[in-house]
Write a protein that holds these residues in place. Structure first.
Motif, PDB file in Angstrom:
ATOM      1  N   SER A  81       0.869  -0.713   0.360  1.00  0.00           N
ATOM      2  CA  SER A  81       0.413   0.313   0.111  1.00  0.00           C
ATOM      3  C   SER A  81       0.763   1.129  -0.387  1.00  0.00           C
ATOM      4  O   SER A  81       1.941   1.437  -0.223  1.00  0.00           O
ATOM      5  CB  SER A  81      -0.788   0.094   1.568  1.00  0.00           C
ATOM      6  OG  SER A  81       0.013   0.251   2.518  1.00  0.00           O
ATOM      7  N   ASN A  82       0.131   2.364   0.053  1.00  0.00           N
ATOM      8  CA  ASN A  82       0.850   3.503   0.194  1.00  0.00           C
ATOM      9  C   ASN A  82       1.203   4.029   1.435  1.00  0.00           C
ATOM     10  O   ASN A  82       1.077   5.429   1.853  1.00  0.00           O
ATOM     11  CB  ASN A  82       0.432   4.483  -0.922  1.00  0.00           C
ATOM     12  CG  ASN A  82       0.385   4.398  -2.676  1.00  0.00           C
ATOM     13  OD1 ASN A  82       1.464   3.916  -2.644  1.00  0.00           O
ATOM     14  ND2 ASN A  82      -0.324   4.593  -3.454  1.00  0.00           N
ATOM     15  N   HIS A  83       1.015   3.305   2.328  1.00  0.00           N
ATOM     16  CA  HIS A  83       0.543   3.719   3.567  1.00  0.00           C
ATOM     17  C   HIS A  83       1.946   3.242   4.626  1.00  0.00           C
ATOM     18  O   HIS A  83       2.534   2.508   4.625  1.00  0.00           O
ATOM     19  CB  HIS A  83      -0.983   3.243   4.226  1.00  0.00           C
ATOM     20  CG  HIS A  83      -1.786   3.725   3.621  1.00  0.00           C
ATOM     21  ND1 HIS A  83      -2.077   4.708   3.664  1.00  0.00           N
ATOM     22  CD2 HIS A  83      -2.988   3.081   2.683  1.00  0.00           C
ATOM     23  CE1 HIS A  83      -3.389   5.000   2.917  1.00  0.00           C
ATOM     24  NE2 HIS A  83      -3.811   4.494   2.059  1.00  0.00           N
ATOM     25  N   LEU A  84       2.020   3.833   5.588  1.00  0.00           N
ATOM     26  CA  LEU A  84       3.467   3.360   6.177  1.00  0.00           C
ATOM     27  C   LEU A  84       2.942   3.310   7.589  1.00  0.00           C
ATOM     28  O   LEU A  84       2.654   4.235   8.482  1.00  0.00           O
ATOM     29  CB  LEU A  84       4.968   4.533   6.866  1.00  0.00           C
ATOM     30  CG  LEU A  84       5.459   4.423   7.584  1.00  0.00           C
ATOM     31  CD1 LEU A  84       6.442   3.748   7.570  1.00  0.00           C
ATOM     32  CD2 LEU A  84       6.251   5.942   7.338  1.00  0.00           C
ATOM     33  N   VAL A  85       3.095   2.054   8.449  1.00  0.00           N
ATOM     34  CA  VAL A  85       2.755   1.497   9.192  1.00  0.00           C
ATOM     35  C   VAL A  85       3.536   2.996  11.166  1.00  0.00           C
ATOM     36  O   VAL A  85       4.511   2.468  10.997  1.00  0.00           O
ATOM     37  CB  VAL A  85       2.428   0.437  10.212  1.00  0.00           C
ATOM     38  CG1 VAL A  85       1.658   0.073  11.488  1.00  0.00           C
ATOM     39  CG2 VAL A  85       1.175   0.024   8.893  1.00  0.00           C
ATOM     40  N   LEU A  86       3.202   3.486  11.279  1.00  0.00           N
ATOM     41  CA  LEU A  86       3.667   3.819  12.593  1.00  0.00           C
ATOM     42  C   LEU A  86       3.745   3.459  13.557  1.00  0.00           C
ATOM     43  O   LEU A  86       4.404   3.637  14.763  1.00  0.00           O
ATOM     44  CB  LEU A  86       3.606   5.135  12.192  1.00  0.00           C
ATOM     45  CG  LEU A  86       3.720   6.824  10.932  1.00  0.00           C
ATOM     46  CD1 LEU A  86       3.281   7.977  11.337  1.00  0.00           C
ATOM     47  CD2 LEU A  86       5.033   6.395  11.069  1.00  0.00           C
ATOM     48  N   ASN A  87       2.175   3.440  14.391  1.00  0.00           N
ATOM     49  CA  ASN A  87       1.665   2.772  15.723  1.00  0.00           C
ATOM     50  C   ASN A  87       0.716   1.873  15.144  1.00  0.00           C
ATOM     51  O   ASN A  87       0.034   2.018  14.419  1.00  0.00           O
ATOM     52  CB  ASN A  87       1.666   4.199  16.090  1.00  0.00           C
ATOM     53  CG  ASN A  87       1.031   4.315  17.898  1.00  0.00           C
ATOM     54  OD1 ASN A  87       1.532   3.348  17.925  1.00  0.00           O
ATOM     55  ND2 ASN A  87      -0.031   4.858  18.754  1.00  0.00           N
ATOM     56  N   ILE A  88       0.371   0.809  16.243  1.00  0.00           N
ATOM     57  CA  ILE A  88      -0.897   0.093  15.913  1.00  0.00           C
ATOM     58  C   ILE A  88      -1.496  -0.009  17.075  1.00  0.00           C
ATOM     59  O   ILE A  88      -0.504  -0.567  18.104  1.00  0.00           O
ATOM     60  CB  ILE A  88      -0.461  -1.315  15.529  1.00  0.00           C
ATOM     61  CG1 ILE A  88       0.202  -1.552  14.176  1.00  0.00           C
ATOM     62  CG2 ILE A  88      -1.429  -2.740  15.643  1.00  0.00           C
ATOM     63  CD1 ILE A  88       0.879  -2.184  14.005  1.00  0.00           C
ATOM     64  N   GLU A  89      -2.147  -0.005  17.464  1.00  0.00           N
ATOM     65  CA  GLU A  89      -3.198  -0.238  19.164  1.00  0.00           C
ATOM     66  C   GLU A  89      -4.500  -0.696  19.108  1.00  0.00           C
ATOM     67  O   GLU A  89      -4.962  -0.699  17.798  1.00  0.00           O
ATOM     68  CB  GLU A  89      -3.347   1.616  19.637  1.00  0.00           C
ATOM     69  CG  GLU A  89      -2.486   2.123  19.507  1.00  0.00           C
ATOM     70  CD  GLU A  89      -2.606   3.457  20.049  1.00  0.00           C
ATOM     71  OE1 GLU A  89      -2.245   4.307  21.714  1.00  0.00           O
ATOM     72  OE2 GLU A  89      -4.025   4.137  19.303  1.00  0.00           O
TER      73      GLU A  89
END
Length: 103
Positions: free
Chosen positions: A31-39
């Motif tokens: 995807s064109n998304h960067l994962v910065l934080n997961i909650e």
């Protein structure tokens, strides 16, 4: 850690590099998304309803066709997004990438 008023809901930060973090972040590689934080938001009442429904499905068939879906938000407090016993309510959703709704 955030808790709902009735201790029905809670928020848990997923540790970067953990198996759960890696599983989720891999699903965003193309995807064109960067994962910065997961909650993870857990609503105990909704989890019980889901588990009971899944058990009923599995009673009649071998596969429940369960899928992982993810929801990105702004920096809004998750309490206001998912704290009710009824779950997400489309009446309060705003315009998103694919229009108005919960996805």
């Amino acid at each position: 850690e955030w808790n709902g008023d009735d201790n029905n809901s809670f928020l848990e930060k997923i540790i970067s590099g953990s198996p759960e973090w890696l599983q989720i972040s891999r699903s965003f590689l193309h995807s064109n998304h960067l994962v910065l934080n997961i909650e993870r938001v857990t609503n105990v009442y909704q989890w019980m309803r889901f588990s009971q429904s899944k058990d009923r499905i599995l009673y009649f068939q071998q596969d429940s066709s369960e899928l992982f879906v993810y929801h990105g938000t702004s920096e809004a407090n998750p309490y206001y997004i998912f704290s009710s016993r009824e779950g997400l309510d489309c009446r309060f959703s705003q315009e998103g990438l694919w229009g108005r709704g919960n996805y």
